[in-house]
Every structure is written in C-alpha cells, then in structure tokens.
Design an enzyme around this catalytic site. Structure first.
Site, short mmCIF file in Angstrom:
data_model
loop_
_atom_site.label_atom_id
_atom_site.label_comp_id
_atom_site.label_asym_id
_atom_site.label_seq_id
_atom_site.Cartn_x
_atom_site.Cartn_y
_atom_site.Cartn_z
N LYS A 146 0.83 -1.21 0.00
CA LYS A 146 0.00 0.00 0.00
C LYS A 146 0.86 1.26 0.00
O LYS A 146 0.66 2.16 -0.81
CB LYS A 146 -0.93 0.02 1.23
CG LYS A 146 -1.89 -1.15 1.31
CD LYS A 146 -2.81 -1.04 2.51
CE LYS A 146 -2.10 -1.14 3.85
NZ LYS A 146 -1.41 -2.43 4.09
N ARG A 154 -10.27 0.35 8.20
CA ARG A 154 -9.75 -0.99 8.45
C ARG A 154 -10.77 -1.85 9.19
O ARG A 154 -10.44 -2.95 9.64
CB ARG A 154 -8.50 -0.87 9.33
CG ARG A 154 -7.20 -1.16 8.61
CD ARG A 154 -6.07 -0.95 9.63
NE ARG A 154 -4.89 -1.67 9.28
CZ ARG A 154 -3.83 -1.13 8.68
NH1 ARG A 154 -3.83 0.12 8.31
NH2 ARG A 154 -2.77 -1.86 8.44
N ARG A 202 11.75 -5.24 5.13
CA ARG A 202 11.26 -3.86 5.03
C ARG A 202 12.10 -2.91 5.87
O ARG A 202 12.45 -3.20 6.99
CB ARG A 202 9.80 -3.77 5.47
CG ARG A 202 9.34 -2.32 5.58
CD ARG A 202 7.88 -2.12 5.37
NE ARG A 202 7.04 -2.68 6.41
CZ ARG A 202 5.71 -2.59 6.40
NH1 ARG A 202 5.10 -1.97 5.40
NH2 ARG A 202 5.01 -3.13 7.36
N ARG A 204 10.64 -1.48 11.43
CA ARG A 204 9.47 -1.24 12.27
C ARG A 204 9.37 -2.33 13.34
O ARG A 204 9.48 -3.51 13.02
CB ARG A 204 8.21 -1.25 11.41
CG ARG A 204 7.85 0.13 10.89
CD ARG A 204 6.76 0.08 9.89
NE ARG A 204 5.56 -0.61 10.35
CZ ARG A 204 4.44 -0.68 9.65
NH1 ARG A 204 4.37 -0.10 8.46
NH2 ARG A 204 3.39 -1.31 10.11
N ARG A 213 -0.92 -9.53 12.96
CA ARG A 213 -1.50 -8.48 12.10
C ARG A 213 -2.26 -9.10 10.94
O ARG A 213 -3.28 -8.57 10.51
CB ARG A 213 -0.39 -7.55 11.60
CG ARG A 213 0.10 -6.61 12.69
CD ARG A 213 1.46 -6.04 12.37
NE ARG A 213 1.46 -5.19 11.19
CZ ARG A 213 2.55 -4.93 10.47
NH1 ARG A 213 3.71 -5.45 10.80
NH2 ARG A 213 2.45 -4.16 9.41
P1 ADP Z 1 2.16 -1.81 3.22
O1 ADP Z 1 2.14 -0.29 3.19
O2 ADP Z 1 1.00 -2.42 2.54
O3 ADP Z 1 2.36 -2.35 4.60
P2 ADP Z 1 4.78 -1.57 1.87
O4 ADP Z 1 4.49 -0.75 0.68
O5 ADP Z 1 5.50 -0.90 2.99
O6 ADP Z 1 3.43 -2.28 2.40
O7 ADP Z 1 5.59 -2.87 1.41
C1 ADP Z 1 6.05 -3.84 2.34
C2 ADP Z 1 7.48 -4.26 1.99
O8 ADP Z 1 7.49 -5.03 0.78
C3 ADP Z 1 8.43 -3.11 1.75
O9 ADP Z 1 9.71 -3.50 2.16
C4 ADP Z 1 8.40 -2.90 0.23
O10 ADP Z 1 9.59 -2.34 -0.28
C5 ADP Z 1 8.20 -4.33 -0.26
N1 ADP Z 1 7.35 -4.43 -1.46
C6 ADP Z 1 6.24 -3.71 -1.77
N2 ADP Z 1 5.69 -4.14 -2.92
C7 ADP Z 1 6.45 -5.18 -3.36
C8 ADP Z 1 6.41 -6.05 -4.51
N3 ADP Z 1 5.46 -5.93 -5.43
N4 ADP Z 1 7.38 -7.00 -4.59
C9 ADP Z 1 8.33 -7.12 -3.65
N5 ADP Z 1 8.42 -6.34 -2.57
C10 ADP Z 1 7.51 -5.37 -2.41
P1 ADP Z 2 0.58 -2.11 7.52
O1 ADP Z 2 -0.21 -1.69 6.37
O2 ADP Z 2 1.94 -2.57 7.17
O3 ADP Z 2 -0.14 -3.07 8.41
P2 ADP Z 2 0.19 0.49 8.79
O4 ADP Z 2 1.33 1.42 8.88
O5 ADP Z 2 -0.92 0.82 7.88
O6 ADP Z 2 0.85 -0.91 8.49
O7 ADP Z 2 -0.43 0.26 10.25
C1 ADP Z 2 0.37 -0.10 11.35
C2 ADP Z 2 -0.50 -0.33 12.57
O8 ADP Z 2 -1.17 0.89 12.92
C3 ADP Z 2 -1.63 -1.35 12.39
O9 ADP Z 2 -1.20 -2.67 12.64
C4 ADP Z 2 -2.64 -0.86 13.44
O10 ADP Z 2 -2.27 -1.28 14.75
C5 ADP Z 2 -2.49 0.65 13.37
N1 ADP Z 2 -3.45 1.23 12.42
C6 ADP Z 2 -3.16 1.84 11.23
N2 ADP Z 2 -4.28 2.23 10.61
C7 ADP Z 2 -5.32 1.88 11.41
C8 ADP Z 2 -6.74 2.00 11.32
N3 ADP Z 2 -7.34 2.55 10.25
N4 ADP Z 2 -7.48 1.50 12.34
C9 ADP Z 2 -6.91 0.94 13.42
N5 ADP Z 2 -5.59 0.79 13.56
C10 ADP Z 2 -4.79 1.26 12.58
#
Ligand code: ADP
Ligand code: ADP
Ligand code: ZN
Length: 212
Positions: free
Chosen positions: A13, A88, A123, A155, A166
């Site tokens: 995302k 979410r 990551r 993280r 998660r």
């Molecule tokens: P999210 O915001 O959904 O948690 P991220 O964009 O931070 O996810 O991506 C999670 C990890 O995977 C990061 O280290 C990112 O660089 C990597 N990543 C994202 N998209 C891809 C992909 N299509 N293939 C391989 N690695 C990816």
């Molecule tokens: P990722 O997409 O990799 O799970 P985010 O950075 O979006 O990570 O979120 C990290 C954490 O922050 C989540 O696991 C949750 O605990 C909290 N969080 C983020 N967005 C929300 C939301 N919309 N509602 C509740 N908790 C949230």
C-alpha cells in the site's frame, strides 16, 4: 480522485500510494504513519496507540476516525486524496460514509500470506514515509533514505510474531470491507504478487478505468 487503498500488512500500500500520489498529484494519508509519528513524539495519542500496534491489533475506531476526520476537513485534501490503511473495519467505513465524503474507488492489493511474511523481514522505513526493501527495493545507500537522507529503520511491529497477529487481524476485521465496497460497486482488486513495477502498471490500469 478520492481513493481508498486496502490490502494486508505489507501488501504494498505504502509503495503504490507513493506512485499514485506522484502521478495524480494528490496526498496520501497513512493512518499507520500518523500513529507512528505520534508514538515518536510521545503524545497522548502515541501512548494510546502503542499498546495496540505492538500487539498487532487495531487502534480503537473512535481514535482513528477522529484523526481522519481532521485530515479530510483540512485544505490538503481538497483536490483529492489517497487513504492508505483507512478504513480498516466496518465501523470505520460506516463513519466515513456518515461524513458524506465521496469515494471514487477502493483499490485492494492482493498478496498471499506466505509472501507477506517474507516481505516484512526485509522492510526498512523512513520517518518521511518512504518504504524500502533490502532485496526488492533497496535504497541507493544502505540504511539511508533516498528521499530525505535520514536513517532508515526496522518497524518494531514487523517482527515475525507480530506480523502473524497483524495478518489474523486483517482477515478478521479488514477483509470484510471488500464485500462492503463491492456492494457499492467501488471495489477494484489488483494482483500485488509480482514485482513492484508490474504491480504499479496494474494499479495505474485499474485506476485509469474509473470514471470520476
Ligand atoms: P504496506 O504499506 O501495505 O504495509 P509496503 O508498501 O510498505 O506495504 O511494502 C512492504 C514491503 O514489501 C516493503 O519492504 C516494500 O519495499 C516491499 N514491497 C512492496 N511491494 C512489493 C512487490 N510488489 N514486490 C516485492 N516487494 C515489495
Ligand atoms: P501495515 O499496512 O503494514 O499493516 P500500517 O502502517 O498501515 O501498516 O499500520 C500499522 C498499525 O497501525 C496497524 O497494525 C494498526 O495497529 C495501526 N493502524 C493503522 N491504521 C489503522 C486503522 N485505520 N485502524 C486501526 N488501527 C490502525
Ligand atoms: Zn526519508
């Protein structure tokens, strides 16, 4: 364009919202990033959020709804926005409906759970919002953000045992939103399994097909 970006933790995302943000010139609002910034600053919001985030759970709905409400009312969102990681849960989606904000599309990035665990271990993130991967998207200098020069970090909630929690939270509380938005005719599903550039192509294709 008013867009919601969905997907499991680590689906990509943040990575794809950066690309959409550049191409369409609209800001990305990541509730996760806002919460992490609050934790770093040691505010009351940060102290509340930390216990939930460390445990792989959702921060209470009222708290995140309050944050998003404030952003959507501010001038930064007037020409469109990307909500990365909000809503979410069904109550969060209902609260967004109540605000009367028009949503043009809900894009869900689909990635298998097995792939997620592997992605999270590599990551690296920056406080400026940039996200890297040691193998799949390395920064030019290891440990340093390309965009702002700050040190990248791991993280705390990317530890394997928290990732498993998660993912369970995602399937239980967030995935039902797909049916919620499909019913409204807003859901676009994109395969996020392939490399980043290919996923971006699929995302742009999907967004190109929506009528604003
Ligand atoms: P999210 O915001 O959904 O948690 P991220 O964009 O931070 O996810 O991506 C999670 C990890 O995977 C990061 O280290 C990112 O660089 C990597 N990543 C994202 N998209 C891809 C992909 N299509 N293939 C391989 N690695 C990816
Ligand atoms: P990722 O997409 O990799 O799970 P985010 O950075 O979006 O990570 O979120 C990290 C954490 O922050 C989540 O696991 C949750 O605990 C909290 N969080 C983020 N967005 C929300 C939301 N919309 N509602 C509740 N908790 C949230
Ligand atoms: Zn940075």
């Amino acid at each position: 364009m008013n867009l919601i970006l969905m997907g499991a933790p680590g689906a990509g995302k943040g990575t794809q919202s950066e690309k959409i943000s550049e191409k369409w010139g609209i800001p990305a609002i990541s509730t996760g990033e806002i919460l992490r910034a609050a934790i770093k600053e040691g505010t009351a919001l940060g102290r509340e959020a930390k216990t939930y985030i460390d445990d792989g759970k959702l921060v209470p709905d009222e708290t995140v709804i309050g944050i998003v409400k404030e952003y959507l009312a501010s001038s930064v969102c007037q020409n469109g926005f990307i909500l990365d990681g909000f809503p979410r849960s069904i109550p969060q989606a209902e609260a967004l409906d109540t605000l009367g904000v028009k949503i043009d599309a809900v894009l869900s990035i689909e990635v298998a759970d097995e792939t997620i665990v592997e992605r999270m271990s590599g990551r690296r993130v920056c406080a400026c919002g940039a996200s890297y991967h040691l193998l799949f998207n390395p920064s030019k200098v290891e440990g340093i953000c390309d965009k702002c020069g700050a040190k990248t970090t791991v993280r705390a909630d990317d530890a394997p045992e928290t990732v498993t929690k998660r993912l369970a939270t995602y399937h239980e509380q967030t995935e039902p939103l797909k049916a919620y938005y499909a019913k409204k005719g807003l859901l676009l599903e994109v395969k996020g399994q392939d490399e980043i550039t290919e996923t971006t192509r699929l995302v742009f294709d999907a967004l190109g097909s929506i009528s604003l």
